[in-house]
Scaffold this motif. Structure first.
Motif, short mmCIF file in Angstrom:
data_model
loop_
_atom_site.label_atom_id
_atom_site.label_comp_id
_atom_site.label_asym_id
_atom_site.label_seq_id
_atom_site.Cartn_x
_atom_site.Cartn_y
_atom_site.Cartn_z
N LYS A 58 0.82 -1.22 0.00
CA LYS A 58 0.00 0.00 0.00
C LYS A 58 0.85 1.27 0.00
O LYS A 58 0.69 2.18 0.84
CB LYS A 58 -0.95 0.00 1.19
N LEU A 59 1.77 1.36 -0.95
CA LEU A 59 2.63 2.54 -1.08
C LEU A 59 1.91 3.65 -1.81
O LEU A 59 1.22 3.43 -2.82
CB LEU A 59 3.92 2.19 -1.83
N GLN A 65 7.92 6.53 -5.56
CA GLN A 65 9.02 7.26 -6.17
C GLN A 65 10.25 7.28 -5.27
O GLN A 65 11.38 7.17 -5.74
CB GLN A 65 8.58 8.71 -6.45
N LEU A 66 10.02 7.40 -3.96
CA LEU A 66 11.14 7.39 -3.02
C LEU A 66 11.86 6.05 -3.03
O LEU A 66 13.10 5.99 -2.99
CB LEU A 66 10.64 7.73 -1.62
N LEU A 67 11.09 4.95 -3.09
CA LEU A 67 11.71 3.63 -3.16
C LEU A 67 12.52 3.49 -4.45
O LEU A 67 13.64 2.93 -4.43
CB LEU A 67 10.62 2.55 -3.11
N PRO A 114 4.62 2.49 5.56
CA PRO A 114 5.06 1.22 4.93
C PRO A 114 6.55 1.12 4.67
O PRO A 114 7.15 0.06 4.88
CB PRO A 114 4.27 1.19 3.62
N LEU A 115 7.18 2.20 4.21
CA LEU A 115 8.59 2.09 3.83
C LEU A 115 9.48 1.65 4.98
O LEU A 115 10.37 0.81 4.81
CB LEU A 115 9.09 3.43 3.28
N ARG A 116 9.24 2.17 6.16
CA ARG A 116 10.08 1.82 7.30
C ARG A 116 9.50 0.65 8.09
O ARG A 116 10.26 -0.17 8.61
CB ARG A 116 10.29 3.04 8.20
N ILE A 121 13.14 0.35 3.15
CA ILE A 121 14.34 1.19 3.11
C ILE A 121 14.87 1.33 4.53
O ILE A 121 14.15 1.11 5.51
CB ILE A 121 14.06 2.59 2.51
N TYR A 122 16.15 1.69 4.64
CA TYR A 122 16.79 1.90 5.93
C TYR A 122 17.38 3.30 5.99
O TYR A 122 17.82 3.85 4.97
CB TYR A 122 17.90 0.87 6.16
#
Length: 640
Positions: A58-59, A65-67, A114-116, A121-122
């Motif tokens: 669910k991005l 775009q960041l990923l 979601p990203l973290r 991503i780290y």
């Protein structure tokens, strides 16, 4: 000729490169190297990995775009050079993303976004959150490229499970129920499946068959490997659930040996927040407060199912058993995997049809040893009937025990005595007598006669001062022994049994519970269970009534000691002038006689002489000193 359509991997790579080019173009606009936007790539009919990942996690468009910005640094050299030009470092930052990418929103980098949350991503260590470098997780980078593999951070923790075992109808019925339960769920969360029972291989087979029929993978995790630290435990859960989403997998947690209370609490905490498809294999049912868990009891296949599994596994070789398959099924209560393994092994090793039945029997015995050797001491039986000096009534009772074991299938199954209740079907036996009177030797003879393994369990080491631990220790032994109907010899029963006294506190009540649990397991055990005691009078009459055979082992009289001495020295042992009638005056039991004879043999061997009365006299003095018993003159008068 019509050209072949490109493969998914080619389509996926093209789409990813086009998506990266779109983000790269945004950076160029920010750097004022471009002024017009580029349209997003066309979405293929078959979803590429990028779109699958964005949907399942669910991005938002900005998070997508960041990923891609983080992925571009790894995949496209022009990305890295442009980022260096813009912010003078080789990795992007949140500050750059907020400024350069469209539809930016601050909450994309919160720990719960979601990203973290999913570790896509780290954030590397930096002065501030927005100026810290961002890196894409390696597993996610490879996933975008279309490369499937198990996350390296899960190596050594989870193991792939695949089964080729034929399930019996009762286990297949459980598989069908689990499938129906998962398919008809009303909540987005799958209920956790609790497979209960002692048969771990059957749990694995049921879980693996369920997953194979649903088209998903199965991995297993040992409950003992779940971290007790809250942060580490949560990280493991998230990494697994991310892997389950990416690879389409379910998890089987092996909780069959979580005896430690801390481990139990850790497992429960892990399951409370577990959101993916999962099984838990445990001996006892589990309960969760905030998560739906459904229990399925997994029993061993019944006799008819086992016979069908044997016939299927052995194929045409079944005819070589000459009708003895029923006896094997009666004696060895194996799980489907054990039946398959034993069949494969014996088919590879046996060439003669005459030895096929014997080899299969021995192979079944080997199957059980792997489970019991860590829990009890296996005794290699060497004694024979002629070695046992007992009154005839006791010998006759021992023969009745042999018949009971051999004819158990006929009486309980074919004649129907086992249809009403499982209680009282076990062959429970008590050997009562002083030390050295032949109790262990009698157990060896039964094992030799029945061609079964004999395991000795020292009850004094099984009994625990902690409430509940004794039953747990006994349960592990009986559960492991059930597969092969081995002979269990519980030595030093006095450590657990005793005159039932007035219950004064919780420990008194629990002592009686421990005894009742042992007797209950003995009564339902599919093999022969023997208790030994030096003091029959110390055992409560109420307990004795629940034991089927009670055999007293009396202290040997002079005539019996004479017979023991006459059979004590092997034919190859050199002896000279031994007077067995005089030796029989030694007032000791058969075990002590053996110790004296053996010690005398060593003394004679040291002198390079045959065993003589003087050697036995020295050995007798040593044995009596060990027993803290005076050696009377009348016992050794006229020896030398």
């Amino acid at each position: 000729m019509k050209p072949h359509a490109p493969s998914w991997s080619i389509i996926n790579h093209r789409y990813l490169m086009a998506a990266l080019a779109e983000v790269h173009h945004c950076l160029k606009i920010y750097a004022q190297q471009e002024s017009t936007t580029t349209p997003p790539p066309d979405l293929p009919e078959t979803l590429p990995a990028l779109e699958i990942l964005c949907r399942v996690f669910k991005l938002s468009p900005f998070e997508r775009q960041l990923l891609l910005l983080c992925a571009g640094i790894e995949l496209e050299p022009e990305f890295a050079s442009l980022v260096v030009t813009l912010i003078n470092r080789s990795a992007p930052t949140f500050q750059l993303a907020l400024a350069a990418l469209p539809q930016a929103h601050w909450d994309a980098l919160t720990p719960t976004a979601p990203l973290r949350h999913w570790r896509l991503i780290y954030i590397e260590t930096g002065e501030t959150l927005v100026t810290s470098s961002l890196r894409i997780d390696e597993r996610i980078l490879h996933y975008l490229m279309g490369v499937a593999y198990l996350d390296q951070k899960l190596y050594g923790l989870v193991t792939s499970i695949v089964t080729k075992v034929n399930l019996p109808p009762s286990h297949q019925a459980t598989v069908d129920q689990i499938q129906q339960l998962w398919k008809q769920r009303r909540s987005p969360l799958y209920p956790i499946i609790n497979l209960c029972g002692a048969n771990m291989s059957s749990h694995e087979a049921i879980a693996a068959t369920t997953c194979q029929s649903l088209g998903i993978r199965l991995y297993s995790l040992n409950a003992a490997d779940i971290p007790t630290d809250v942060t580490e435990r949560e990280t493991l859960r998230i990494l697994w659930e991310r892997e389950a989403i990416l690879s389409g997998s379910a998890l089987l947690i092996d909780a069959s040996d979580t005896g430690d209370h801390n481990q139990q609490r850790t497992l429960i905490s892990f399951l409370q927040s577990f959101t993916s498809m999962g099984f838990v294999a445990s001996r006892e049912p589990l309960s969760l407060r905030r998560r739906t868990i459904v229990r399925f009891d997994v029993n061993r296949p019944n006799a008819d199912e086992q016979e069908a599994l044997w016939q299927r596994a052995l194929g045409d070789a079944t005819s070589s058993l000459n009708g003895q398959l029923a006896q094997i099924v009666s004696q060895f209560n194996l799980e489907p995997e054990g039946i398959q393994q034993a069949s494969d092994l014996v088919l590879q090793q046996t060439t003669s049809s005459a030895s096929f039945s014997h080899q299969l029997w021995q192979t079944c015995r080997q199957q059980v040893r792997t489970q019991l050797d860590d829990l009890a001491q296996r005794i290699e039986p060497v004694a024979k009937w002629m070695d046992l000096i007992l009154p005839e009534p006791q010998k006759q009772t021992l023969r009745e025990i042999v018949v009971s074991v051999q004819q158990r299938s006929q009486v309980y199954q074919i004649w129907g005595f086992g249809n009403h209740s499982q209680r009282g079907l076990g062959i429970t036996t008590l050997f009562a007598g002083g030390s050295g009177t032949g109790k262990t030797m009698a157990a060896e003879i039964l094992a030799q006669e029945l061609q079964l393994d004999l395991y000795r369990i020292d009850l004094s080491s099984v009994v625990s001062k902690y409430i509940g631990e004794t039953e747990k220790n006994l349960r592990r032994i009986f559960d492991a022994a059930e597969a092969g109907g081995v002979i269990l010899l519980f030595d030093e029963a006095d450590a657990l049994f005793g005159k039932r006294s007035e219950v004064k506190d919780a420990h008194d009540r629990h002592a009686n519970i421990e005894v009742s649990y042992l007797l209950q397991r003995m009564e339902s055990y599919g093999g022969l269970a023997i208790l030994t005691t030096n003091f029959k009078h110390a055992i409560d009459v109420a307990f004795l009534r629940r034991i089927r055979f009670v055999i007293p082992f009396p202290f040997p009289d002079v005539s019996q000691r004479l017979e023991i001495w006459q059979r004590m020295f092997p034919p190859q042992t050199p002896v000279a002038d031994l007077d067995f009638a005089k030796l029989a005056r030694l007032n000791v039991a058969g075990g002590n006689i053996r110790n004296i004879a053996l010690n005398a043999a060593f003394l004679a061997a040291a002198e390079q002489q045959p065993v003589q009365m003087r050697h036995i006299l020295r050995a007798a003095h040593s044995e009596y000193a060990k027993l803290e018993k005076p050696l009377a003159d009348a016992e050794v008068r006229g020896w030398i």
